[in-house]
Design an enzyme around this catalytic site. Structure first.
Site, PDB file in Angstrom:
ATOM      1  CG  HIS A  63       1.714   1.121   1.365  1.00 43.17           C
ATOM      2  ND1 HIS A  63       1.079   0.202   0.561  1.00 43.17           N
ATOM      3  CD2 HIS A  63       1.565   0.666   2.635  1.00 43.17           C
ATOM      4  CE1 HIS A  63       0.567  -0.748   1.311  1.00 43.17           C
ATOM      5  NE2 HIS A  63       0.840  -0.496   2.574  1.00 43.17           N
ATOM      6  CG  ASP A 105      -0.729  -2.329   5.549  1.00 39.72           C
ATOM      7  OD1 ASP A 105      -0.037  -2.094   4.542  1.00 39.72           O
ATOM      8  OD2 ASP A 105      -1.382  -3.379   5.688  1.00 39.72           O
TER       9      ASP A 105
END
Length: 138
Positions: A63, A105
């Protein structure tokens, strides 16, 4: 540093995309991102260094790398658009940069869901001093 991120998310009236990320994690993984991943391993929470400690921590590493590739908007502040279609999150909107944030996300939330079984409480509030190994490249 991780504590600052948690505090920022917990403050009343927080605006920006971090709350959207929390919502996606809740929808997809069925657990609180702030509680479970706000300060976990070497990469979950603010900052990140060393080597991921397990698959859940690797979700945060990936991420972070994804955010690092986003250009033209602020991944931690900008709102994005998404919808749910047949139980799946679909990133949308006209701004390609914000759509990239959403995809980062969404992928992290899916990763958290798919790696719930690797979550280990020993990495919750893991000391940064244990994250001194050389980081792998994104």
């Amino acid at each position: 540093m991780r504590t600052l991120w948690i505090m920022a998310v917990l403050q009343v009236g927080v605006e920006g995309h971090l709350m959207q990320f929390e919502t996606l994690i809740m929808k997809v993984a069925g657990r609180s991102g702030v509680w479970y991943y706000g300060s976990y391993g070497c990469f979950c929470g603010a900052g990140g260094q060393g080597r991921p400690q397990d698959a859940s921590d690797r979700c945060c590493f990936v991420h972070d790398c994804c955010y690092g590739k986003v250009n033209g908007c602020d991944p931690k502040k900008d709102f994005y658009t998404y919808s749910e279609e047949n139980g799946a999150i679909v990133c949308g909107g006209d701004d390609p940069c914000k759509k990239e944030i959403c995809e980062c996300d969404k992928d992290a939330a899916i990763c958290f869901r798919d790696n719930k079984d690797t979550y280990d409480n020993k990495y919750w509030f893991f000391p940064a001093k244990n994250c001194q190994e050389e980081s792998e490249p994104c």
